[in-house]
Design an enzyme around this catalytic site. Sequence first.
Site, mmCIF file in Angstrom:
data_model
loop_
_atom_site.group_PDB
_atom_site.id
_atom_site.type_symbol
_atom_site.label_atom_id
_atom_site.label_comp_id
_atom_site.label_asym_id
_atom_site.label_seq_id
_atom_site.Cartn_x
_atom_site.Cartn_y
_atom_site.Cartn_z
ATOM 1 N N GLY A 1 6.739 6.030 7.697
ATOM 2 C CA GLY A 1 5.925 7.434 7.886
ATOM 3 C C GLY A 1 6.363 8.270 9.175
ATOM 4 O O GLY A 1 7.597 7.819 9.458
ATOM 5 N N LYS B 1 0.953 -1.243 0.157
ATOM 6 C CA LYS B 1 0.063 -0.063 0.298
ATOM 7 C C LYS B 1 0.708 1.853 -0.009
ATOM 8 O O LYS B 1 1.231 1.597 0.838
ATOM 9 C CB LYS B 1 -0.722 0.293 1.003
ATOM 10 C CG LYS B 1 -2.352 1.629 1.432
ATOM 11 C CD LYS B 1 -2.063 1.483 2.348
ATOM 12 C CE LYS B 1 -2.267 3.256 2.786
ATOM 13 N NZ LYS B 1 -1.590 4.162 1.835
ATOM 14 N N CYS C 1 13.541 11.697 5.629
ATOM 15 C CA CYS C 1 13.680 11.616 6.465
ATOM 16 C C CYS C 1 15.303 12.160 7.614
ATOM 17 O O CYS C 1 14.719 12.294 9.051
ATOM 18 C CB CYS C 1 13.482 10.349 7.431
ATOM 19 S SG CYS C 1 12.125 9.587 6.188
ATOM 20 N N GLU D 1 9.838 2.887 10.223
ATOM 21 C CA GLU D 1 10.940 3.910 9.732
ATOM 22 C C GLU D 1 10.318 5.354 9.948
ATOM 23 O O GLU D 1 9.601 5.527 9.183
ATOM 24 C CB GLU D 1 11.571 3.753 8.660
ATOM 25 C CG GLU D 1 12.497 2.467 8.201
ATOM 26 C CD GLU D 1 13.916 2.721 9.741
ATOM 27 O OE1 GLU D 1 14.260 3.444 9.814
ATOM 28 O OE2 GLU D 1 14.019 1.268 9.531
ATOM 29 N N GLU E 1 10.205 17.707 14.138
ATOM 30 C CA GLU E 1 10.396 17.341 12.592
ATOM 31 C C GLU E 1 9.304 18.760 11.659
ATOM 32 O O GLU E 1 7.988 18.491 12.222
ATOM 33 C CB GLU E 1 10.073 16.133 12.539
ATOM 34 C CG GLU E 1 10.813 15.819 10.938
ATOM 35 C CD GLU E 1 10.096 13.997 10.725
ATOM 36 O OE1 GLU E 1 9.153 13.772 11.282
ATOM 37 O OE2 GLU E 1 11.151 13.232 10.521
HETATM 38 C C1 UN1 Z 1 14.242 8.413 3.699
HETATM 39 O O1 UN1 Z 1 14.196 10.119 3.585
HETATM 40 O O2 UN1 Z 1 13.290 8.442 4.320
HETATM 41 O O3 UN1 Z 1 19.695 9.082 3.183
HETATM 42 C C2 UN1 Z 1 15.052 7.739 2.937
HETATM 43 C C3 UN1 Z 1 19.092 8.751 2.210
HETATM 44 C C4 UN1 Z 1 18.196 8.454 1.601
HETATM 45 C C5 UN1 Z 1 17.284 7.742 1.320
HETATM 46 C C6 UN1 Z 1 16.029 8.316 2.639
HETATM 47 N N1 UN1 Z 1 19.426 7.751 0.792
HETATM 48 O O4 UN1 Z 1 18.636 10.128 2.163
#
Ligand code: UN1
Length: 495
Positions: free
Chosen positions: A227, A174, A283, A249, A382
């Site tokens: 997410g 999904k 992230c 994550e 964040e």
């Molecule tokens: C993410 O933002 O969830 O290390 C992944 C990085 C990318 C992956 C980010 N290769 O910035």
Amino acid sequence: MVEEFGLFIDGAWSTPPNARRFSTINPANGEAVGSFVAGTTEDVDRAVSAASRAFPGWRDTPAPKRGDLLLDVAHRMKEHKAALGRIVTQEMGKVIAEGLGDVQESIDFIEYMAGEGRRLFGETVPSELRSKFCLTVRQPKGVVACITPWNFPTAIPNWKIAAALITGNTIVFKPASNTARCAAEVVRLYEAAGLPPGVLNFVTGSGGVVGNALVADPRIRTVSFTGGVETGRDVYVRGAQGLKMVHLELGGKNPVLLMEDADLPLALDGVLFGAFGTSGQRCTATSRLIVHEKVYDAFLNLLIARLQKFPVGDPLDPATSMGPVASADQEKKILEYIEIGKREATLRYGGHKLTGGVYDRGHFLEPTIFETKHGTRISKEEIFGPVLSVIKVAGYDEAVRVANDVDYGLSSSIYTRDVNRAFRAIHDLEAGITYVNAPTIGAEVQLPFGGVKNTGNGGREAGSAAIEEFSEIKTVFVDFSAKLQKAQIDEAPVA
Ligand code: UN1
């Protein structure tokens, strides 16, 4: 006419009767990118049933053969890289170099996992008894759910899908609703490579309906979710009811520590890319710049001078450094944080929605810099947008204290020329990832990815950890002594 996509269940695309539809929107110009089915609990049930039926056959397919199929997907993705990268940019808004990078990250990982088909190592371990052989083998978990975000709309799905497939699981996938087209194009490539029906199923729709139905389904033993923290916590709690393995994550509040001996031009490039690449919607984005007081003014001036000529605009134009943010919701949330920042900190650059000309058709924000004390909301929460908090510190120890005093721990970075201090930072920073003299973004797929504290619940994705995420370990004892031997039991004393 915008292209309409169905659900992909049991090897076929179809639109359920009376299905409701939603469209994805290009955040640079408001145009529709694709039309998708708002899946229902019945659709999830059909998808999980198909995945359950496909599981025995896929589990028994030799892992190197599963790997061959992944290699085929990777080849197809290479052929389609330009087109798929463009779709990433059109649907999500990251600049085209990064749209292509998203696809490249998918290819890299699929190839890496294809090779794993010839490894999937277990252990052999000595027995305490004679004529007894002890080993471990890896087995799939069964049907797994992959629930993915919009910021890496091909890479993160592939991190999950390729790892789950090589280890012999079948999948219900999904994707985030606003990047469903990217997800559908990925599924098409797996379909074209000849994945057996039911091995990968694709159900679009809301988290509240499709996501929750997946997490509630007793046939699904593992849920892999990337997410936000709030949704992640909800998924975890719901999954706990069924004693599921829930792999999370989640967010980050990633610091760059800029020391007084740093190579400032190098750090400048790194901070710009880390903070404003992908419009700050990674992230791993650099959202805090923690600067030694001795170089604070000089560096801030350099940063602002560069931002004055930082091209924000059409993400398909290779000269653009930063595109729009991904959606109207994102824009609203980031602008709210900017208002909070204006009340509690000093705005040094940006801070507005861009307007006029092409900007009026999309969600374009200025790259934004606040000078703030540590402890403000913008320095700890964040934001997931192009907003950088700059914090002055007196030295390394304070920098580490500030860096660690947040609820997240995904990525981190230190710029210094002092090798001892670099290694101290590797030891001291509470994060799943530490970079030395490089920005907080740009992790490579052959290494584990994930973080500590509220960034997750202890797991890692990618690298060797990907195999752990999607396999069960079976421990095997083979006794070839032809008599009953008892572990742990003292032998009867010899008369
Ligand atoms: C993410 O933002 O969830 O290390 C992944 C990085 C990318 C992956 C980010 N290769 O910035």
